[in-house]
Design a protein around this motif. Structure first.
Motif, PDB file in Angstrom:
ATOM      1  N   GLN A  21      61.370 -15.602  83.710  1.00 18.83           N
ATOM      2  CA  GLN A  21      61.641 -16.235  85.140  1.00 18.83           C
ATOM      3  C   GLN A  21      61.745 -15.050  85.993  1.00 18.83           C
ATOM      4  OE1 GLN A  21      65.250 -17.635  83.113  1.00 18.83           O
ATOM      5  NE2 GLN A  21      66.373 -16.450  84.638  1.00 18.83           N
ATOM      6  N   TYR A  22      61.128 -13.817  85.455  1.00 16.85           N
ATOM      7  CA  TYR A  22      61.242 -12.841  86.502  1.00 16.85           C
ATOM      8  C   TYR A  22      60.683 -13.027  87.960  1.00 16.85           C
ATOM      9  CZ  TYR A  22      60.627  -8.533  89.047  1.00 16.85           C
ATOM     10  OH  TYR A  22      60.664  -7.582  90.152  1.00 16.85           O
ATOM     11  N   THR A  23      61.661 -12.708  89.084  1.00 19.01           N
ATOM     12  CA  THR A  23      61.405 -13.227  90.532  1.00 19.01           C
ATOM     13  C   THR A  23      61.479 -11.951  91.331  1.00 19.01           C
ATOM     14  OG1 THR A  23      62.354 -15.428  90.158  1.00 19.01           O
ATOM     15  CG2 THR A  23      62.033 -14.748  92.657  1.00 19.01           C
ATOM     16  N   PRO A  24      60.472 -11.738  92.082  1.00 21.39           N
ATOM     17  CA  PRO A  24      60.456 -10.369  92.898  1.00 21.39           C
ATOM     18  C   PRO A  24      61.678 -10.394  93.913  1.00 21.39           C
ATOM     19  CG  PRO A  24      58.395 -11.029  92.776  1.00 21.39           C
ATOM     20  CD  PRO A  24      59.169 -12.175  92.093  1.00 21.39           C
ATOM     21  N   PRO A  25      62.583  -9.544  94.146  1.00 25.08           N
ATOM     22  CA  PRO A  25      63.418  -9.763  95.292  1.00 25.08           C
ATOM     23  C   PRO A  25      62.800  -9.703  96.702  1.00 25.08           C
ATOM     24  CG  PRO A  25      63.244  -7.109  94.559  1.00 25.08           C
ATOM     25  CD  PRO A  25      62.316  -8.180  93.686  1.00 25.08           C
ATOM     26  N   PRO A  26      63.650 -10.014  97.661  1.00 27.07           N
ATOM     27  CA  PRO A  26      63.018 -10.266  99.215  1.00 27.07           C
ATOM     28  C   PRO A  26      62.569  -9.034  99.742  1.00 27.07           C
ATOM     29  CG  PRO A  26      65.371 -10.502  99.048  1.00 27.07           C
ATOM     30  CD  PRO A  26      64.974 -10.350  97.734  1.00 27.07           C
ATOM     31  N   PHE A  27      62.674  -7.855  99.100  1.00 25.28           N
ATOM     32  CA  PHE A  27      62.289  -6.576  99.688  1.00 25.28           C
ATOM     33  C   PHE A  27      61.585  -5.951  98.928  1.00 25.28           C
ATOM     34  CE2 PHE A  27      66.435  -6.635  97.902  1.00 25.28           C
ATOM     35  CZ  PHE A  27      66.312  -5.573  96.671  1.00 25.28           C
ATOM     36  N   PRO A  28      60.824  -4.952  99.167  1.00 27.77           N
ATOM     37  CA  PRO A  28      59.551  -4.447  98.262  1.00 27.77           C
ATOM     38  C   PRO A  28      60.543  -3.373  97.292  1.00 27.77           C
ATOM     39  CG  PRO A  28      59.126  -3.678 100.561  1.00 27.77           C
ATOM     40  CD  PRO A  28      60.326  -4.794 100.586  1.00 27.77           C
ATOM     41  N   LEU A  29      59.825  -3.473  96.197  1.00 29.69           N
ATOM     42  CA  LEU A  29      60.314  -2.248  95.131  1.00 29.69           C
ATOM     43  C   LEU A  29      59.411  -1.070  95.113  1.00 29.69           C
ATOM     44  CD1 LEU A  29      61.864  -4.555  92.598  1.00 29.69           C
ATOM     45  CD2 LEU A  29      63.036  -3.230  94.280  1.00 29.69           C
ATOM     46  N   PRO A  30      59.688  -0.060  94.838  1.00 25.14           N
ATOM     47  CA  PRO A  30      58.663   1.346  94.478  1.00 25.14           C
ATOM     48  C   PRO A  30      57.932   0.908  93.381  1.00 25.14           C
ATOM     49  CG  PRO A  30      61.146   1.942  94.741  1.00 25.14           C
ATOM     50  CD  PRO A  30      61.148   0.543  94.607  1.00 25.14           C
ATOM     51  N   ASP A  31      58.371   0.179  92.230  1.00 30.00           N
ATOM     52  CA  ASP A  31      57.433  -0.215  91.283  1.00 30.00           C
ATOM     53  C   ASP A  31      56.522  -1.271  91.939  1.00 30.00           C
ATOM     54  OD1 ASP A  31      58.096   1.245  88.358  1.00 30.00           O
ATOM     55  OD2 ASP A  31      59.846   1.059  89.865  1.00 30.00           O
ATOM     56  N   GLU A  32      55.112  -1.093  91.894  1.00 35.97           N
ATOM     57  CA  GLU A  32      54.172  -2.195  92.513  1.00 35.97           C
ATOM     58  C   GLU A  32      54.306  -3.249  91.712  1.00 35.97           C
ATOM     59  OE1 GLU A  32      49.722  -2.474  94.009  1.00 35.97           O
ATOM     60  OE2 GLU A  32      50.640  -0.514  93.772  1.00 35.97           O
ATOM     61  N   ASP A  33      54.170  -3.214  90.363  1.00 39.36           N
ATOM     62  CA  ASP A  33      54.188  -4.415  89.535  1.00 39.36           C
ATOM     63  C   ASP A  33      55.341  -5.230  89.670  1.00 39.36           C
ATOM     64  OD1 ASP A  33      51.910  -4.334  87.961  1.00 39.36           O
ATOM     65  OD2 ASP A  33      52.457  -2.768  86.772  1.00 39.36           O
ATOM     66  N   LEU A  34      56.479  -4.750  89.941  1.00 37.87           N
ATOM     67  CA  LEU A  34      57.700  -5.412  90.135  1.00 37.87           C
ATOM     68  C   LEU A  34      57.729  -6.471  91.556  1.00 37.87           C
ATOM     69  CD1 LEU A  34      60.407  -3.048  88.787  1.00 37.87           C
ATOM     70  CD2 LEU A  34      59.217  -5.033  87.490  1.00 37.87           C
ATOM     71  N   ASN A  35      56.817  -6.080  92.205  1.00 35.76           N
ATOM     72  CA  ASN A  35      56.630  -7.034  93.477  1.00 35.76           C
ATOM     73  C   ASN A  35      55.981  -8.344  93.320  1.00 35.76           C
ATOM     74  OD1 ASN A  35      57.962  -5.172  95.214  1.00 35.76           O
ATOM     75  ND2 ASN A  35      56.338  -4.004  95.041  1.00 35.76           N
ATOM     76  N   ARG A  36      55.624  -8.666  92.039  1.00 35.35           N
ATOM     77  CA  ARG A  36      54.846  -9.795  91.752  1.00 35.35           C
ATOM     78  C   ARG A  36      55.650 -10.633  90.487  1.00 35.35           C
ATOM     79  NH1 ARG A  36      52.169  -9.078  87.047  1.00 35.35           N
ATOM     80  NH2 ARG A  36      51.682  -7.123  86.324  1.00 35.35           N
ATOM     81  N   ARG A  37      55.066 -11.570  90.212  1.00 35.63           N
ATOM     82  CA  ARG A  37      55.810 -12.400  89.130  1.00 35.63           C
ATOM     83  C   ARG A  37      55.139 -12.097  87.616  1.00 35.63           C
ATOM     84  NH1 ARG A  37      56.070 -18.227  92.038  1.00 35.63           N
ATOM     85  NH2 ARG A  37      58.279 -17.671  93.057  1.00 35.63           N
ATOM     86  N   LEU A  38      55.545 -12.343  86.664  1.00 36.46           N
ATOM     87  CA  LEU A  38      54.664 -11.926  85.373  1.00 36.46           C
ATOM     88  C   LEU A  38      53.672 -13.193  85.543  1.00 36.46           C
ATOM     89  CD1 LEU A  38      55.520 -10.556  82.694  1.00 36.46           C
ATOM     90  CD2 LEU A  38      56.457 -13.152  82.040  1.00 36.46           C
ATOM     91  N   THR A  39      52.715 -12.601  85.018  1.00 38.47           N
ATOM     92  CA  THR A  39      51.422 -13.758  84.718  1.00 38.47           C
ATOM     93  C   THR A  39      51.583 -14.479  83.497  1.00 38.47           C
ATOM     94  OG1 THR A  39      50.065 -12.210  83.473  1.00 38.47           O
ATOM     95  CG2 THR A  39      49.960 -12.271  86.059  1.00 38.47           C
TER      96      THR A  39
END
Length: 303
Positions: A245-263
Motif C-alpha cells: 500500500q505504499y503511497t508517495p507523499p504529496p511532495f517529491p522525495l530525493p529517492d526517485e523510486d519513492l515518488n512512484r507506487r510499487l508495481t
C-alpha cells in the motif's frame, strides 16, 4: 503510579535515549512532554489485518508523535506530535472501556512507544474496572527490549513493523541508521512474551506477533532480506503481513523510486520469494490497495 511515570524524568524509552525530563516540560526527539498524552483519534477501525479488525472493528487509539521520521509517513499529520488533544491518564483508561462498550475486538495502541509509562498506568486502571479485551501494541519496531519487558502480561498481541535491514536505508528514510540493530532484539522479546500466535474460533488473534513489512518501490533487495531473516529466525511462530500500500507523499522525495507506487510485478516477485522460502503464515494485499485510503480522519473522534 509515580514509579513508572518516573521514567519520564530521564526519558530513555526508545533507542534515541534523549534523557530529557519530560515531566519538567523538556522535549526529546518525539516532541512530547508532560504527564498527559496527546491523542488524535480513538474509534473502531476496519482496515487492519482481518484477525485484528474482524467485522466489528479494532478499537484503535492513535497517539501523536513518533520516535522515527519516515520521509514517506502517511500519518505525518500526527507523527510530528503537533496534532491531537492532550488528555489525562484517567481519560485514556476511560477510552479503552468506551471502545469495549462499542464492540471493539481489541484495544489497538498505535505508535505507543513514547507513552509507555502512561499506557501501563491506564491499562491497569481499565483492567481493574472491567477491561477484558486483548491489547495490541502497534509499533514501528524501533524499541528497546528492556522497555518492552515492562509490558509483559499487559500486551497480548505485538504488531510491529520491520521496515529495513539496511542501515543506509533506515538512516536516509527514517533518520534512524541504528534501526536494523534494534529491530531483531525487540522482535525476540516480543516473541518470547507471547509465544506462537493463538487464534479464537472466529479467527481473531488472541496472542502472538504479526510483523508488518511495507514493500517500498525500488527496494526489493532489502525487502527480500527482511522476509528471509524473519522466516529463518522465527519460522511459523509469527505471522508476516506483506503490504503493497505504499503511497508517495504529496511532495517529491530525493529517492526517485519513492515518488512512484510499487508495481504489481515488484509485489508479486516479493510474494513468490516469501513462498519459496517457506512462508506459511502470511497476510497479503490484493491489487489496488495503494489507491485506497487506510488513513482515518484525525478529527479527535472518541478523544
Amino acid at each position: 503510579m509515580d514509579d513508572i511515570l518516573g521514567l519520564l524524568r530521564h526519558c530513555t524509552l526508545c533507542p534515541r535515549q534523549c534523557g530529557v525530563n519530560r515531566l519538567a516540560g523538556q522535549k526529546g526527539f518525539c516532541g512530547l512532554a508532560g504527564e498527559h498524552v496527546r491523542l488524535a483519534r480513538a474509534a473502531l477501525h476496519f482496515w487492519e489485518e482481518p484477525c485484528i479488525s474482524g467485522t466489528e472493528g479494532s478499537g484503535t487509539v492513535f497517539f501523536s508523535g513518533c520516535t522515527l521520521r519516515c520521509s514517506f509517513c502517511q500519518n505525518r499529520e500526527i507523527s510530528r506530535g503537533e496534532a491531537g488533544k492532550e488528555i489525562p491518564i484517567r481519560r485514556l483508561a476511560d477510552i479503552y472501556l468506551e471502545l469495549q462498550q462499542k464492540g471493539a475486538r481489541n484495544i489497538n495502541l498505535v505508535t505507543p512507544t513514547h507513552y509507555l509509562p502512561q499506557i501501563l498506568v491506564s491499562l491497569r486502571m481499565a483492567r481493574e474496572e472491567g477491561l477484558t479485551l486483548p491489547v495490541v501494541y502497534n509499533t514501528s519496531g524501533y524499541e528497546l527490549p528492556e522497555r518492552l519487558r515492562l509490558l509483559e502480561g499487559m500486551v497480548d498481541v505485538y504488531l510491529p513493523d520491520m521496515k529495513y535491514l539496511s542501515p543506509q536505508l533506515a538512516g536516509r528514510l527514517s533518520a534512524a541508521a541504528d534501526y536494523p540493530g534494534h529491530i531483531l532484539p525487540a522482535l525476540d522479546e516480543m516473541v518470547r512474551q507471547t509465544g506462537e500466535a493463538d487464534f479464537d474460533e472466529n479467527g481473531m488473534i488472541r496472542r502472538g506477533v504479526i510483523v508488518r513489512h511495507l514493500a517500498l518501490p525500488g527496494q526489493g533487495s532489502d525487502s527480500r532480506a527482511v522476509l528471509r531473516t524473519l522466516l529463518e529466525r522465527y519460522g511459523n511462530k509469527i505471522w508476516i503481513s506483506i503490504m503493497n500500500q505504499y503511497t508517495p507523499p504529496p511532495f517529491p522525495l530525493p529517492d526517485e523510486d519513492l515518488n512512484r507506487r510499487l508495481t504489481a510485478r515488484e509485489y508479486d516477485r516479493l510474494l513468490d520469494y516469501a513462498l519459496r522460502h517457506g512462508a506459511e503464515n502470511a497476510f497479503i494485499q490484493e491489487g489496488g490497495t495503494a489507491e485506497e485510503s487506510f488513513i482515518p480522519p484525525f478529527d479527535l473522534e472518541g478523544v
